[in-house]
Design a protein around this motif. Sequence first.
Motif, PDB file in Angstrom:
ATOM      1  N   ARG A 200      -3.208   8.137   8.611  1.00  0.00           N
ATOM      2  CA  ARG A 200      -2.931   7.383   7.615  1.00  0.00           C
ATOM      3  C   ARG A 200      -4.515   7.175   7.066  1.00  0.00           C
ATOM      4  O   ARG A 200      -5.289   6.650   8.092  1.00  0.00           O
ATOM      5  CB  ARG A 200      -2.308   6.092   7.466  1.00  0.00           C
ATOM      6  CG  ARG A 200      -2.508   5.091   8.552  1.00  0.00           C
ATOM      7  CD  ARG A 200      -1.678   4.159   8.696  1.00  0.00           C
ATOM      8  NE  ARG A 200      -1.913   2.956   9.739  1.00  0.00           N
ATOM      9  CZ  ARG A 200      -1.496   3.207  10.946  1.00  0.00           C
ATOM     10  NH1 ARG A 200      -0.451   4.325  11.170  1.00  0.00           N
ATOM     11  NH2 ARG A 200      -1.980   2.282  11.789  1.00  0.00           N
ATOM     12  N   LYS A 201      -4.792   6.805   6.070  1.00  0.00           N
ATOM     13  CA  LYS A 201      -6.066   6.284   5.631  1.00  0.00           C
ATOM     14  C   LYS A 201      -6.176   5.602   4.297  1.00  0.00           C
ATOM     15  O   LYS A 201      -5.652   6.058   3.146  1.00  0.00           O
ATOM     16  CB  LYS A 201      -7.228   7.565   5.389  1.00  0.00           C
ATOM     17  CG  LYS A 201      -8.630   7.034   5.086  1.00  0.00           C
ATOM     18  CD  LYS A 201      -9.765   8.129   4.847  1.00  0.00           C
ATOM     19  CE  LYS A 201     -10.734   7.790   4.563  1.00  0.00           C
ATOM     20  NZ  LYS A 201     -10.974   7.460   3.398  1.00  0.00           N
ATOM     21  N   THR A 202      -6.388   4.350   4.355  1.00  0.00           N
ATOM     22  CA  THR A 202      -6.518   3.412   2.986  1.00  0.00           C
ATOM     23  C   THR A 202      -7.927   3.451   2.603  1.00  0.00           C
ATOM     24  O   THR A 202      -8.712   3.778   3.219  1.00  0.00           O
ATOM     25  CB  THR A 202      -6.149   2.020   3.341  1.00  0.00           C
ATOM     26  OG1 THR A 202      -7.026   1.524   4.214  1.00  0.00           O
ATOM     27  CG2 THR A 202      -4.620   2.048   4.117  1.00  0.00           C
ATOM     28  N   ASP A 205     -10.520   2.119   4.694  1.00  0.00           N
ATOM     29  CA  ASP A 205     -10.700   2.735   6.239  1.00  0.00           C
ATOM     30  C   ASP A 205     -11.841   4.004   5.974  1.00  0.00           C
ATOM     31  O   ASP A 205     -11.811   4.470   4.839  1.00  0.00           O
ATOM     32  CB  ASP A 205      -9.345   3.400   6.699  1.00  0.00           C
ATOM     33  CG  ASP A 205      -8.409   2.706   7.184  1.00  0.00           C
ATOM     34  OD1 ASP A 205      -8.623   1.619   7.580  1.00  0.00           O
ATOM     35  OD2 ASP A 205      -7.329   3.076   6.958  1.00  0.00           O
ATOM     36  N   SER A 213       3.687   5.272  11.893  1.00  0.00           N
ATOM     37  CA  SER A 213       3.935   4.951  10.678  1.00  0.00           C
ATOM     38  C   SER A 213       4.067   3.214  10.677  1.00  0.00           C
ATOM     39  O   SER A 213       5.059   2.842  11.274  1.00  0.00           O
ATOM     40  CB  SER A 213       4.746   5.586   9.861  1.00  0.00           C
ATOM     41  OG  SER A 213       4.990   5.066   8.429  1.00  0.00           O
ATOM     42  N   LYS A 215       4.488   2.013   7.520  1.00  0.00           N
ATOM     43  CA  LYS A 215       5.486   1.981   6.057  1.00  0.00           C
ATOM     44  C   LYS A 215       6.458   2.769   6.178  1.00  0.00           C
ATOM     45  O   LYS A 215       6.636   3.762   5.213  1.00  0.00           O
ATOM     46  CB  LYS A 215       4.357   2.257   4.960  1.00  0.00           C
ATOM     47  CG  LYS A 215       3.440   0.993   4.816  1.00  0.00           C
ATOM     48  CD  LYS A 215       2.621   1.217   3.305  1.00  0.00           C
ATOM     49  CE  LYS A 215       1.606  -0.110   2.831  1.00  0.00           C
ATOM     50  NZ  LYS A 215       1.083   0.221   1.833  1.00  0.00           N
ATOM     51  N   ARG A 257       5.503   6.121   4.080  1.00  0.00           N
ATOM     52  CA  ARG A 257       4.335   6.145   2.843  1.00  0.00           C
ATOM     53  C   ARG A 257       3.140   6.094   3.148  1.00  0.00           C
ATOM     54  O   ARG A 257       2.187   6.737   2.381  1.00  0.00           O
ATOM     55  CB  ARG A 257       4.885   4.691   2.372  1.00  0.00           C
ATOM     56  CG  ARG A 257       6.509   4.576   1.854  1.00  0.00           C
ATOM     57  CD  ARG A 257       6.630   5.616   0.736  1.00  0.00           C
ATOM     58  NE  ARG A 257       8.342   5.401   0.517  1.00  0.00           N
ATOM     59  CZ  ARG A 257       8.924   6.049  -0.416  1.00  0.00           C
ATOM     60  NH1 ARG A 257       8.205   7.258  -0.635  1.00  0.00           N
ATOM     61  NH2 ARG A 257       9.993   6.001  -0.720  1.00  0.00           N
ATOM     62  N   ASP A 258       2.926   5.550   4.471  1.00  0.00           N
ATOM     63  CA  ASP A 258       1.190   5.636   4.550  1.00  0.00           C
ATOM     64  C   ASP A 258       0.813   7.013   4.924  1.00  0.00           C
ATOM     65  O   ASP A 258      -0.147   7.443   4.623  1.00  0.00           O
ATOM     66  CB  ASP A 258       0.869   4.611   5.887  1.00  0.00           C
ATOM     67  CG  ASP A 258       2.075   4.780   6.899  1.00  0.00           C
ATOM     68  OD1 ASP A 258       2.962   5.468   6.912  1.00  0.00           O
ATOM     69  OD2 ASP A 258       1.794   4.152   7.907  1.00  0.00           O
ATOM     70  N   ALA A 261       0.626   8.875   1.735  1.00  0.00           N
ATOM     71  CA  ALA A 261      -0.188   8.608   0.747  1.00  0.00           C
ATOM     72  C   ALA A 261      -1.768   9.326   0.975  1.00  0.00           C
ATOM     73  O   ALA A 261      -2.463  10.032   0.162  1.00  0.00           O
ATOM     74  CB  ALA A 261      -0.604   7.229   0.678  1.00  0.00           C
ATOM     75  N   TRP A 262      -1.606   9.384   2.485  1.00  0.00           N
ATOM     76  CA  TRP A 262      -3.194  10.305   2.704  1.00  0.00           C
ATOM     77  C   TRP A 262      -2.919  11.800   2.513  1.00  0.00           C
ATOM     78  O   TRP A 262      -4.108  12.450   2.299  1.00  0.00           O
ATOM     79  CB  TRP A 262      -3.214   9.778   3.951  1.00  0.00           C
ATOM     80  CG  TRP A 262      -4.465  10.416   4.767  1.00  0.00           C
ATOM     81  CD1 TRP A 262      -4.294  10.901   6.108  1.00  0.00           C
ATOM     82  CD2 TRP A 262      -6.003  10.611   4.523  1.00  0.00           C
ATOM     83  NE1 TRP A 262      -5.404  11.476   6.613  1.00  0.00           N
ATOM     84  CE2 TRP A 262      -6.514  11.337   5.519  1.00  0.00           C
ATOM     85  CE3 TRP A 262      -6.589  10.391   3.401  1.00  0.00           C
ATOM     86  CZ2 TRP A 262      -7.976  11.741   5.561  1.00  0.00           C
ATOM     87  CZ3 TRP A 262      -8.001  10.592   3.304  1.00  0.00           C
ATOM     88  CH2 TRP A 262      -8.482  11.395   4.485  1.00  0.00           C
ATOM     89  N   ASN A 406       5.609  -2.185  -2.933  1.00  0.00           N
ATOM     90  CA  ASN A 406       4.469  -1.809  -1.769  1.00  0.00           C
ATOM     91  C   ASN A 406       4.179  -2.842  -0.831  1.00  0.00           C
ATOM     92  O   ASN A 406       2.990  -2.924  -0.420  1.00  0.00           O
ATOM     93  CB  ASN A 406       3.551  -1.207  -2.502  1.00  0.00           C
ATOM     94  CG  ASN A 406       2.754  -0.112  -1.693  1.00  0.00           C
ATOM     95  OD1 ASN A 406       3.298   0.251  -0.648  1.00  0.00           O
ATOM     96  ND2 ASN A 406       1.304   0.129  -1.947  1.00  0.00           N
TER      97      ASN A 406
END
Lengths: 455, 455
Positions: A200-202, A205, A213, A215, A257-258, A261-262, A406
Amino acid sequence: MSEQNPLDLPEGDPFGPHNLPYGVFTPAGPGASDAPAQGSASSDGSATSDGSATSDGRRVGVRLGSYVLDAGAAAAALGSPYASLLAQPTLGPLLAAGRRTWSDVRRALTAWVTVPAHRDVVRPLLHPLSDVTLHLPFEVADYVDFYASEHHASNLGRMFRPDAPTPLTPNWKHLPIGYHGRSGTVVVSGTDVVRPTGQRKTPADTAPVFGPSIKLDIEAEVGFVVGAPSTLGTPVPLADFREHVFGLCLLNDWSARDLQAWEYVPLGPFLGKSFATSVSAWITPLEALDAARVTPPERTEPLLPYLDDTAATTASGSGSGASDSAGPAGSVVDEPGGYDLRITVALNGHVISEPPFSTVYWTAAQQLAHMTVNGASLRTGDLYGSGTVSGPSPDQFGSLIELTWNGRDPLELPDGKRTFLEDGDVVTMTAWAPGPDGTRVGLGEVTGRIAPATG
Amino acid sequence: MSEQNPLDLPEGDPFGPHNLPYGVFTPAGPGASDAPAQGSASSDGSATSDGSATSDGRRVGVRLGSYVLDAGAAAAALGSPYASLLAQPTLGPLLAAGRRTWSDVRRALTAWVTVPAHRDVVRPLLHPLSDVTLHLPFEVADYVDFYASEHHASNLGRMFRPDAPTPLTPNWKHLPIGYHGRSGTVVVSGTDVVRPTGQRKTPADTAPVFGPSIKLDIEAEVGFVVGAPSTLGTPVPLADFREHVFGLCLLNDWSARDLQAWEYVPLGPFLGKSFATSVSAWITPLEALDAARVTPPERTEPLLPYLDDTAATTASGSGSGASDSAGPAGSVVDEPGGYDLRITVALNGHVISEPPFSTVYWTAAQQLAHMTVNGASLRTGDLYGSGTVSGPSPDQFGSLIELTWNGRDPLELPDGKRTFLEDGDVVTMTAWAPGPDGTRVGLGEVTGRIAPATG
């Protein structure tokens, strides 16, 4: 075991003779396998699923109240011509047999469980549900997941594309958006779901982070099961929906979800979804849901003819033995259409949402017509999900990402706050639909417990 | 039929005893089926494919030169313990048997076609390729398509996201992007491809337009075939690649660019791909390609450990009978790695591209590790494509959208200009790889002709 004759069901039982969903089970006792079967939801819920036919005592069952009828044994005992079709370790042969046979078998089954003369033959062939092991009832061929609820798609659009001019992408009202999922990880209700690990990467990050995970989410959906195959290169028209689709079931499209998303730009969801999809052990035949048919939501954009369910169409299928599949030429056909299914989602026993399937914009018939308009063929055992069912009201959202926006607004549950799923959480979806004469038709539940990540 | 003994191959034949790819065939003559078989590439190329085992005379074959050996018959005639594994209408049981058995069977086959004492037994079991019907050699379980060529992904980024800061999406160098495709429409080489119909909408259109695709394209890919399954919830590490993957083949992932462009946001390709994917009739075992193993391109971003093929790893699989799957602890492992496959793409007999597989950024081992890192299980018959193979130079691009820069620069062919495919066009991909001692290992071709849209 109850003293009462299971053929004398309580008044209003949602699994009465008006329902008769199909599954595959192994009975308890000497006839059953000692070893836990692949594809079974064993008592610890840790089994995997492949739906393949084995010789471990699996057989086709039909649910009646809190019992399951050994359908092949009943057919044999009553001298039915369908004995060989039903004495199988999977629903595959029945699914492949086509609509006329589906009707005939259902008519026969209805007689077996309602005609007094059959009581003594049928009674010993009913097994208490609590004594049997339920399996994935058919081998899933291709699995497709749609995105057909306008409320769901709008909610996600608002969350993830806040700067877009509209919450829906420009294509959304013109075609039922869908994508292929992993059929090899479709599991039967009761199978544990291991928390997936991945990247994952927000935006915060600087590099991707690896781990379980954080999420993990649900998606409350309805799954449609294809019985009769179609020919490569030949689209299936809207009006032929019931020539090909045998029945439906509840479906939980577990989603990380995480991870999603990435990974999902530009080719769509992959590992965020492929770790598990749970389906009910019971497939409800469409014929049991005739009283639940409803007009889908108003179409607010003109539809291309192959998707236009407001125009006059007639069934082109020649295999239909029923007369309700098409109206007179020139009239509006009420089939294909929507289904009024009332879903309830519970987290650790607490109801968190009641998504109404009747609010879903695209129907299963439109999805089938779209899925094949390019000539793609159908196989027996193809499964397609409606996409997350979300109604207009916040207590009707079919996923935690919507219910908690979310993670911003945690759910307050008796056992604590929840944004996304924690290890040990159990999610159970149930549903019912209006049946004939004021009855209710119950759908088989789909349940799963989150097991900790491995490794 | 040639007068020459087929066991005496011409010098340098790329399908010599160093190759021995597997397929499934029906011989000509009394043993063959009268009716065209489902899943076969019949003489008119119009058959559909499902790969299911039937009793129409299908059997496992091994290619030798321009002949095919009836492997089950040879095993039986020579008293081999593998007779029952090979006397099958599909490669499924062999695929499921695992790496040690794959090695043992290959060793046995090599002896059957090279040891002089077997010549008289084997000779009558060789059928000229021109006399047999080739079938889809296994039932495809899940089909995944990756996007692993940096040159291809960069080309498409430049075309479709010209305003983006870089041609690659931010995730591209961190994970092998992939998505699930439709396994039910994987067809064997030789099967006609019906031009798909569907929706398209360019920015110039005010509403979607419906009709046959006007941007029908190819994708030159390599497909990897999973043999040994894995357990749900348990990732397959990088070093276990050869415990699970049996072999590879050429793959053409036909693509309707106009359908794809309109549908693919936000959930990825669907109808733009799902109408047909062609694979070679011959699966080359990885053991035949040991001399073709090469180091993949330099990794220009740090990789998470589960994808890091530059670090020391050791195989954890216990089923390996070979010693080449892992180097000494602490050393750099040359397996998993890249493969030096030289692909040639011909359109109506004219070479239009020569994509070099060795330039693909993500290896098949990395793709397998990524595909399972979330716990997704593998099944026998899973197929995954590398994604379009494009080299750095314009004569190495693996798709027409790249070769013609989305139609801007038509190809000048002897039979006219081409941007995308026209009805009647025939696309054929072939390939070879370095074999032992200066030989070449040929891959089975994948070919398909475009049939006009129906309806």
